[in-house]
Write an enzyme that holds these catalytic residues in place. Structure first.
Site, PDB file in Angstrom:
ATOM      1  N   TYR A 122      12.848  -7.645 -82.810  1.00  0.00           N
ATOM      2  CA  TYR A 122      11.487  -8.162 -82.689  1.00  0.00           C
ATOM      3  C   TYR A 122      11.005  -7.876 -81.273  1.00  0.00           C
ATOM      4  O   TYR A 122      11.762  -8.029 -80.316  1.00  0.00           O
ATOM      5  CB  TYR A 122      11.473  -9.675 -82.940  1.00  0.00           C
ATOM      6  CG  TYR A 122      10.127 -10.307 -82.696  1.00  0.00           C
ATOM      7  CD1 TYR A 122       9.202 -10.438 -83.723  1.00  0.00           C
ATOM      8  CD2 TYR A 122       9.760 -10.749 -81.412  1.00  0.00           C
ATOM      9  CE1 TYR A 122       7.949 -10.994 -83.491  1.00  0.00           C
ATOM     10  CE2 TYR A 122       8.507 -11.303 -81.184  1.00  0.00           C
ATOM     11  CZ  TYR A 122       7.615 -11.422 -82.225  1.00  0.00           C
ATOM     12  OH  TYR A 122       6.378 -11.964 -82.002  1.00  0.00           O
ATOM     13  N   GLU A 210       2.417  -6.776 -81.318  1.00  0.00           N
ATOM     14  CA  GLU A 210       3.636  -7.297 -81.935  1.00  0.00           C
ATOM     15  C   GLU A 210       4.255  -6.210 -82.795  1.00  0.00           C
ATOM     16  O   GLU A 210       3.564  -5.609 -83.622  1.00  0.00           O
ATOM     17  CB  GLU A 210       3.318  -8.528 -82.791  1.00  0.00           C
ATOM     18  CG  GLU A 210       4.565  -9.169 -83.369  1.00  0.00           C
ATOM     19  CD  GLU A 210       4.244 -10.403 -84.213  1.00  0.00           C
ATOM     20  OE1 GLU A 210       4.784 -11.486 -83.938  1.00  0.00           O
ATOM     21  OE2 GLU A 210       3.451 -10.263 -85.170  1.00  0.00           O
TER      22      GLU A 210
END
Ligand code: ADP
Ligand code: MG
Length: 237
Positions: A122, A210
């Site tokens: 992530y 993101e």
């Protein structure tokens, strides 16, 4: 303001952030020819909506409300599968954890070369208003809800801050890559990518980038397999 994954990836591609080859489509026919033109046996057929959680979402018929297909991101390994998935996605309502119960009607599709995934991470860049600086967050637990990771294993999230007027220095980038357990060419690949992402963030007045998942592929390179980019409301871009 949010943009679609395929648009975010085109910014990444222009800036040298590694992404898979992909084609934006709005019809089933285009999806099938995209599969042929990509020349990759395996592709991902990806619904384009302004919300995440597509992979675990469900597609419903607009009129009957009937469930059409589970999963708004599908891996296909033939022309027939691409055709089937594209038909099940386009013109249908995709309901995900992030869309709320009414979901979003899908009119855009992205056909992307299949990636051979060694590990999913992530990564996010955001503005830390309290610290008056930019924050990069990375975790070895990618492809899952980051809120969940934050709750269950906050130690798995690594952070570095940097001053937007100075840009990201290689030392901070390197320390994050090391915290994520990366070494050799994977480490260098992430350091390189972080430099480019921080430049995009600053140059284009982003409020968030993101990448979930950021992937280490079979060759050890780091690839942005998903991309969510939001802009400051006042951005000139
Ligand atoms: P979302 O976050 O909206 O569910 P993603 O783009 O993250 O959508 O895709 C969901 C999952 O599908 C990813 O975590 C990854 O495992 C898989 N996936 C996405 N794109 C590809 C691709 N090009 N090749 C192989 N797998 C993919
Ligand atoms: Mg994702």
């Amino acid at each position: 303001m949010n943009i679609h994954e395929y648009q975010a990836k085109s910014i990444f591609r222009e800036s040298g952030v590694q992404v898979q080859e992909g084609v934006h489509c709005t019809t089933v026919e285009q999806a099938v020819s995209a599969y042929e033109s990509l020349g990759s046996d395996i592709v991902a057929v990806k619904s384009q909506i302004h919300a995440g959680g597509r992979g675990k979402g469900n597609l419903f018929n607009l009129d009957s409300g009937e469930l059409v297909m589970q999963g708004g991101v599908k891996v296909a390994s033939s022309k027939e599968e691409v055709e089937k998935f594209a038909s099940n996605i386009l013109g249908h309502r995709l309901v995900t954890k992030q869309t709320g119960p009414t979901g979003k009607v899908v009119s855009n599709l992205y056909i992307e070369s299949g990636c051979n995934i060694a590990h999913e991470y992530y990564l996010a860049l955001l503005v830390d208003r309290e610290e008056d600086s930019l924050l990069i967050m990375g975790s070895t637990e990618g492809g899952v809800d980051i809120e969940e990771v934050a709750e269950t294993s906050p130690d798995a999230i690594h952070k570095v801050w940097f001053d937007p007027s100075k840009g990201l220095d290689d030392r901070s980038a390197s320390s994050l890559a090391t915290s994520l357990g990366l070494s050799g060419n994977s480490h260098d690949s992430l350091v390189n990518m972080l430099g480019k992402l921080s430049s995009i963030f600053i140059d284009k007045d982003c409020s968030m980038i993101e990448i979930n998942p950021l992937v280490r592929n079979g060759e050890g390179a780091m690839v942005a397999l998903d991309a969510k980019v939001s802009f400051d409301e006042n951005a000139a871009f």
